[in-house]
Design an enzyme around this catalytic site. Structure first.
Site, PDB file in Angstrom:
ATOM      1  N   GLY A  10       2.593  -3.698 -35.844  1.00  0.00           N
ATOM      2  CA  GLY A  10       2.764  -4.978 -36.524  1.00  0.00           C
ATOM      3  C   GLY A  10       1.554  -5.853 -36.317  1.00  0.00           C
ATOM      4  N   ALA A  32      -1.030 -18.589 -31.016  1.00  0.00           N
ATOM      5  CA  ALA A  32      -1.905 -17.414 -31.111  1.00  0.00           C
ATOM      6  C   ALA A  32      -3.372 -17.780 -31.311  1.00  0.00           C
ATOM      7  CB  ALA A  32      -1.413 -16.503 -32.237  1.00  0.00           C
ATOM      8  N   LYS A  86      14.054 -21.134 -29.354  1.00  0.00           N
ATOM      9  CA  LYS A  86      13.003 -22.143 -29.543  1.00  0.00           C
ATOM     10  C   LYS A  86      12.565 -22.195 -30.998  1.00  0.00           C
ATOM     11  CE  LYS A  86       8.955 -19.280 -28.663  1.00  0.00           C
ATOM     12  NZ  LYS A  86       7.637 -19.180 -28.024  1.00  0.00           N
TER      13      LYS A  86
END
Length: 463
Positions: free
Chosen positions: A49, A236, A286
């Protein structure tokens, strides 16, 4: 391996060349020994992925360990065939030309011309093609190091020693069921690190959740002690740009401690923790509440007071839900709280909530958004609501007068469900839920959760 030399140090990336003195090779050798690798055998790491975090995670390993080509092979799998539209190609061209180090690298690799042609509409680029040059389609403004990309899943995983699950939770089961067919002849099990954040709700034989690590275990037969979860706090793109970050790798002691050491870098400190359940569930929760946080931010013009009120209520719901699932869950403090905070503050789920509140997106447009990828909080809203609304899980209400479904003690989750899944309410309903004068003090919900009377081991499929 693809060479990654030549990236300018202006973004802090040295592709491993500056890490020799920090015990980098020694850490690699130590993990190789634990995995039984003989001299001359490659330690094979593959990311499955290529979303933003999956791509960044693999690129960080390539940056740090990729120089040791005779000892480690780092690759990433993504599906072939996804094209890059012309508008994105034009934006990508602008990014390339704004970064001298990236421009020089592409020219040296004889790859620059295809981006010129794509900008002009004379060529179609593909997501796997640009990933080889260091561009993630969900994060094109953050150039990565060049990656070794494989589009054949069997080739990618069949002999991998470490597999990194960078898939959305909604795709994890399907892909790992396919992977299991390629592992039937394996003598030993790989180690799997899951980055996925989300859950599924299963109602038979009793209502229970299924987490990504459980999906992988059931799909492949790899024992749970070999499957770990890694969570933030992190964004990220910021991590790849060397913003200082912490993370936790959670699971059985056999692998979490050596992997924490292996994954640790000067700017990316990884600790280990045994409480896989709480961390993985919080990873899904979250994202649920981050969508609401984005709505509140947009609807109140970034009111710090309104956002703090929302934060108090949503974290109390998160604590309540984890106490249904684990008898002694990790406290929502330290890194767990920070992971929630950064996701509510900034991230694709919060961005999605903002866009909904501003009218730039609608729930009926789906949860896979161009340039962002899968908004995992949407499916998680449905899963948590469906699970916690089951009558068989009923608990006594705070007054003790009647049994109620657990979701009745989670008004924000209920409201998000009506906005995102049922589409009965507009985004303004999130503010109405916060301003309901009958709303209990968040502390009350936390105290109810912590008295242990609501713990339901069946929610994890346990007797």
């Amino acid at each position: 391996m693809v060479s990654t030399k030549g990236v300018s140090p202006s973004n802090g990336h040295s592709n491993g060349s500056l890490h020799n003195g920090n015990g980098t090779e020694e850490k690699l050798d130590e993990l190789r020994r634990l995995l039984g690798k003989a001299d001359g055998d490659l330690l094979k790491i593959v990311g499955v992925g290529a979303g933003a975090w999956g791509s960044v995670f693999a690129a960080m390993l390539q940056d740090y360990y990729g120089q040791f080509r005779e000892k480690v092979q780092i690759r990433i799998w993504r599906r072939a065939g996804r094209s890059v539209d012309r508008a994105t190609a034009e934006h990508l061209f602008e990014v390339i030309n704004s970064r001298e180090d990236v421009l020089r690298r592409l020219i040296r690799r004889c790859a620059y011309l295809k981006y010129v042609e794509a900008r002009l509409g004379d060529r179609t680029l593909y997501a796997d093609e640009i990933l080889r040059d260091g561009f993630c389609l969900n994060m094109i403004e953050t150039p990565l190091c060049p990656m070794k990309v494989v589009t054949n899943l069997q080739e990618a995983v069949w002999d991998a020693d470490i597999v990194i699950n960078g898939l959305p939770s909604t795709e994890t089961r399907e892909i790992f069921e396919e992977i299991s067919r390629y592992w039937k002849e394996r003598i030993s099990f790989p180690v799997i690190i899951s980055l996925a954040k989300g859950i599924e709700a299963a109602l038979d034989p009793v209502p229970h959740i299924v987490t990504p690590t459980q999906m992988i275990n059931r799909a492949t037969g790899v024992p749970l002690e070999n499957i770990l979860y890694l969570g933030g706090p992190n964004i990220a793109s910021e991590i790849y740009n060397r913003e200082y970050a912490n993370a936790r790798i959670c699971g059985a002691e056999k692998w979490r401690k050596p992997l924490a050491k292996f994954l640790r870098q000067p700017h990316f400190i990884v600790w280990d923790n045994s409480d896989l359940v709480t961390h993985e569930v919080m990873g899904g929760l979250k994202n649920v509440y981050a969508i609401g946080a984005g709505m509140v931010a947009a609807l109140t013009n970034e009111s710090a007071t309104s956002k703090s009120v929302y934060f108090a209520h949503c974290t109390s719901e998160m604590i309540f839900i984890t106490h249904l699932l684990a008898e002694e869950p990790e406290k929502l403090a330290g890194p767990l709280l920070a992971d929630t905070y950064v996701t509510l503050l900034k991230g694709r789920n919060a961005w999605y909530g903002q866009m909904l509140a501003k009218g730039e997106l609608r729930p009926d447009m789906g949860d896979c958004i161009k340039g962002k990828g899968m908004i995992q909080g949407v499916s998680a809203v449905g899963a948590f609501y469906e699970l916690l609304s089951q009558p068989s899980l009923s608990v006594n209400d705070p007054g003790g007068s009647k049994p109620i479904a657990p979701v009745e003690l989670c008004p924000i989750l209920k409201t998000l469900y009506k906005i995102l899944i049922k589409r009965e309410l507009s985004t303004e309903a999130i503010l109405q839920a916060l301003r309901d004068e009958t709303m209990n003090d968040p502390r009350d919900r936390i105290e109810i959760a912590q008295n242990h009377t609501f713990y339901r081991p069946s929610l994890l499929g346990q007797p």
